[in-house]
Motif scaffolding. Structure first.
Motif, PDB file in Angstrom:
ATOM      1  N   ASP A 148       0.835  -1.214   0.000  1.00  0.00           N
ATOM      2  CA  ASP A 148       0.000   0.000   0.000  1.00  0.00           C
ATOM      3  C   ASP A 148       0.865   1.257   0.000  1.00  0.00           C
ATOM      4  O   ASP A 148       0.573   2.245  -0.690  1.00  0.00           O
ATOM      5  CB  ASP A 148      -0.919  -0.006   1.225  1.00  0.00           C
ATOM      6  CG  ASP A 148      -2.018  -1.065   1.116  1.00  0.00           C
ATOM      7  OD1 ASP A 148      -2.550  -1.483   2.164  1.00  0.00           O
ATOM      8  OD2 ASP A 148      -2.318  -1.490  -0.018  1.00  0.00           O
ATOM      9  N   ARG A 149       1.956   1.229   0.753  1.00  0.00           N
ATOM     10  CA  ARG A 149       2.831   2.410   0.818  1.00  0.00           C
ATOM     11  C   ARG A 149       3.552   2.625  -0.513  1.00  0.00           C
ATOM     12  O   ARG A 149       3.705   3.748  -0.984  1.00  0.00           O
ATOM     13  CB  ARG A 149       3.813   2.264   1.984  1.00  0.00           C
ATOM     14  CG  ARG A 149       3.116   2.372   3.352  1.00  0.00           C
ATOM     15  CD  ARG A 149       3.904   1.763   4.467  1.00  0.00           C
ATOM     16  NE  ARG A 149       5.231   2.375   4.623  1.00  0.00           N
ATOM     17  CZ  ARG A 149       6.221   1.793   5.304  1.00  0.00           C
ATOM     18  NH1 ARG A 149       6.044   0.583   5.831  1.00  0.00           N
ATOM     19  NH2 ARG A 149       7.382   2.399   5.437  1.00  0.00           N
ATOM     20  N   MET A 150       3.970   1.524  -1.159  1.00  0.00           N
ATOM     21  CA  MET A 150       4.612   1.644  -2.479  1.00  0.00           C
ATOM     22  C   MET A 150       3.636   2.267  -3.480  1.00  0.00           C
ATOM     23  O   MET A 150       4.004   3.143  -4.272  1.00  0.00           O
ATOM     24  CB  MET A 150       5.028   0.268  -3.011  1.00  0.00           C
ATOM     25  CG  MET A 150       6.420  -0.156  -2.664  1.00  0.00           C
ATOM     26  SD  MET A 150       6.805  -1.736  -3.447  1.00  0.00           S
ATOM     27  CE  MET A 150       6.182  -2.846  -2.224  1.00  0.00           C
ATOM     28  N   ALA A 151       2.381   1.828  -3.404  1.00  0.00           N
ATOM     29  CA  ALA A 151       1.370   2.349  -4.339  1.00  0.00           C
ATOM     30  C   ALA A 151       1.209   3.848  -4.151  1.00  0.00           C
ATOM     31  O   ALA A 151       1.160   4.621  -5.128  1.00  0.00           O
ATOM     32  CB  ALA A 151       0.049   1.625  -4.127  1.00  0.00           C
ATOM     33  N   ALA A 152       1.157   4.287  -2.898  1.00  0.00           N
ATOM     34  CA  ALA A 152       0.980   5.723  -2.619  1.00  0.00           C
ATOM     35  C   ALA A 152       2.195   6.525  -3.091  1.00  0.00           C
ATOM     36  O   ALA A 152       2.052   7.551  -3.781  1.00  0.00           O
ATOM     37  CB  ALA A 152       0.753   5.934  -1.129  1.00  0.00           C
ATOM     38  N   HIS A 153       3.377   6.039  -2.774  1.00  0.00           N
ATOM     39  CA  HIS A 153       4.595   6.751  -3.206  1.00  0.00           C
ATOM     40  C   HIS A 153       4.711   6.756  -4.734  1.00  0.00           C
ATOM     41  O   HIS A 153       5.095   7.760  -5.340  1.00  0.00           O
ATOM     42  CB  HIS A 153       5.838   6.083  -2.607  1.00  0.00           C
ATOM     43  CG  HIS A 153       6.032   6.339  -1.140  1.00  0.00           C
ATOM     44  ND1 HIS A 153       6.084   7.594  -0.601  1.00  0.00           N
ATOM     45  CD2 HIS A 153       6.194   5.462  -0.095  1.00  0.00           C
ATOM     46  CE1 HIS A 153       6.267   7.508   0.711  1.00  0.00           C
ATOM     47  NE2 HIS A 153       6.325   6.228   1.042  1.00  0.00           N
ATOM     48  N   GLY A 154       4.339   5.619  -5.336  1.00  0.00           N
ATOM     49  CA  GLY A 154       4.460   5.526  -6.792  1.00  0.00           C
ATOM     50  C   GLY A 154       3.509   6.460  -7.509  1.00  0.00           C
ATOM     51  O   GLY A 154       3.883   7.153  -8.471  1.00  0.00           O
ATOM     52  N   LEU A 155       2.270   6.543  -7.015  1.00  0.00           N
ATOM     53  CA  LEU A 155       1.289   7.427  -7.658  1.00  0.00           C
ATOM     54  C   LEU A 155       1.682   8.883  -7.472  1.00  0.00           C
ATOM     55  O   LEU A 155       1.598   9.697  -8.398  1.00  0.00           O
ATOM     56  CB  LEU A 155      -0.119   7.163  -7.104  1.00  0.00           C
ATOM     57  CG  LEU A 155      -1.240   7.986  -7.746  1.00  0.00           C
ATOM     58  CD1 LEU A 155      -1.261   7.792  -9.259  1.00  0.00           C
ATOM     59  CD2 LEU A 155      -2.587   7.626  -7.136  1.00  0.00           C
ATOM     60  N   ALA A 156       2.190   9.207  -6.277  1.00  0.00           N
ATOM     61  CA  ALA A 156       2.624  10.596  -6.024  1.00  0.00           C
ATOM     62  C   ALA A 156       3.768  10.966  -6.965  1.00  0.00           C
ATOM     63  O   ALA A 156       3.804  12.063  -7.546  1.00  0.00           O
ATOM     64  CB  ALA A 156       3.060  10.737  -4.570  1.00  0.00           C
ATOM     65  N   PHE A 157       4.687  10.023  -7.170  1.00  0.00           N
ATOM     66  CA  PHE A 157       5.829  10.281  -8.067  1.00  0.00           C
ATOM     67  C   PHE A 157       5.343  10.481  -9.507  1.00  0.00           C
ATOM     68  O   PHE A 157       5.755  11.398 -10.200  1.00  0.00           O
ATOM     69  CB  PHE A 157       6.818   9.122  -7.988  1.00  0.00           C
ATOM     70  CG  PHE A 157       8.112   9.385  -8.733  1.00  0.00           C
ATOM     71  CD1 PHE A 157       8.279   8.921 -10.031  1.00  0.00           C
ATOM     72  CD2 PHE A 157       9.126  10.113  -8.141  1.00  0.00           C
ATOM     73  CE1 PHE A 157       9.454   9.184 -10.729  1.00  0.00           C
ATOM     74  CE2 PHE A 157      10.314  10.375  -8.816  1.00  0.00           C
ATOM     75  CZ  PHE A 157      10.479   9.904 -10.127  1.00  0.00           C
TER      76      PHE A 157
END
Ligand SMILES: CSC[C@H]1O[C@H](OP(=O)(O)O)[C@H](O)[C@@H]1O
Length: 380
Positions: A148-157
């Motif tokens: 879930d954290r990777m998804a959030a960081h990835g979308l923000a990037f």
């Protein structure tokens, strides 16, 4: 290219059957695995009662994908301990099942260390088996949370790089719930974009020869309701040339200390295409995929798989006729080159997105700092 209206029927897991689960029936503990070689035609579970059965499941890619291999390896150690088998022997066999994904040995060694520590402390085999299981379950939970954290960081990037949303993402192989305790790695970013209404299309490479894209990513994308289109691996170039790709998102099996990325074969050509067409090439992986002990790309062992995976085609419903169990598409006796992975140099990688955030540009120093920071925050 006409855009289909993406459905938004919610976050459906790819299958109602969990990818991996531990059960304790009266006859003894078992590890239940969704057999990914049977998807998408059938949802069938494998029952593993010992490490050799799990090693075979890993070797045949019934269970696959770097993060999930780590989770499965840890449960494999717990299974050996719980059933009274030699834990060290089981651990070595599990570690040796596939050489490239570093997560496998990380998971095995984490459960083995927990077992050894409990045995040294209590001398009690049951206590030690329970400690190995607790380590596997902890890794399972951490992977789900990290996803879930990777998804959030990835979308923000992605949003920062490509303001305005409507992302057209190309992905290779399969990096969703089928490789994870949670929603996966690269696919989890695409799903987050879909859920937030910022995914215009997911381009899905079929990913020869085992077709993880056609069989598994398309399956997960269909269940998720997102707009997706399958393509042959050799059609990707024309998509870039047509300006139809805004970003490439892939997973990783091992990231060397210098930032070289080992991933499914076909990833490196995508990185070259992305660079030529000025498209971001983004790797999404948990920090545990970064291996400080592997200095550079040349040091990564790339798994070589059997030639029949190239010279034959198989499908669950197809009668077997060839040497490997499939239908020969090449003359009998044809030799085949079949590396399971390739290595992309760091200079072609725009960013590595982990549960601790994005690393960009990708340098040995930035990766070393990431690993040090992660060790400080890792929950034991
Ligand atoms: C993010 S892990 C998924 C990773 O694993 C795949 O390899 P395989 O299907 O052979 O286990 C591929 O490299 C994916 O990127």
């Amino acid at each position: 290219m006409a855009d289909q209206q993406a459905r938004t029927d919610g976050d459906k897991r790819p299958t109602e059957i969990p990818v991996i689960r531990w059960e304790e029936p009266p006859e003894g503990p078992v590890l239940m695995l969704l057999d990914q070689t049977r998807l998408p035609a059938e949802e069938v579970e494998l029952v593993c009662t010992d490490a050799p059965a799990l090693v075979e499941a890993i070797r045949t890619l019934a269970v696959r994908g770097a993060p999930l291999l780590g989770i499965a390896g840890a449960y494999g150690v717990a299974l050996a301990a719980a059933r009274g088998f030699d834990v060290a022997e089981a651990a070595r066999a599990l570690e040796g099942a596939r050489p490239t994904a570093v997560n496998l040995s990380v998971g095995v060694r984490r459960a083995e260390a927990a077992h050894q520590a409990a045995l040294a402390q209590t001398g009690d085999a049951t206590e030690a088996a329970a400690a190995a299981l607790a380590a596997a379950q902890s890794l399972h939970r951490e992977d789900a949370e990290g996803s879930d954290r990777m998804a959030a960081h990835g979308l923000a990037f992605l949003d920062e790089l490509l303001p305005g949303g409507g992302h057209r993402i190309l992905t290779h192989c399969n990096t969703g719930s089928l490789v994870s305790g949670g929603k996966g790695t690269a696919f989890a970013v695409a799903f987050a974009a879909h859920r937030e209404g910022r995914l215009r299309r997911l381009w899905v490479d079929e990913t020869r020869p085992l077709l993880q894209g056609a069989r598994l990513t398309a399956y997960e994308a269909a269940r998720s309701g997102m707009a997706y289109t399958l393509l042959t691996d050799n059609a990707a170039g024309s998509l870039f040339a047509a300006g139809e790709v805004d970003a490439v998102l892939i997973g990783a099996d091992r990231i060397a200390a210098d930032g070289s990325v080992a991933n499914k074969v076909g990833s490196y050509p995508l990185a070259v295409l992305a660079r030529y067409h000025h498209v971001p090439f983004i790797v999404v992986a948990p920090v545990t995929t970064v291996d400080p002990g592997t200095p550079d790309g040349a040091s990564i062992e790339v798994e070589q798989r059997p030639g029949f995976e190239v010279t034959e085609v198989t499908a669950p419903q197809v009668p077997v006729t060839g040497a490997g169990g499939g239908i020969p598409v090449a003359p009998l006796g044809t030799q085949a080159y079949n590396p399971a992975f390739d290595v992309t140099p760091p200079e072609l990688v725009t960013a590595i997105v982990t549960e601790e955030g994005a690393v960009s540009p990708v340098t040995a120093e930035a990766l070393a700092e990431l690993c040090a920071r992660s060790r400080q925050v890792t929950i034991s």
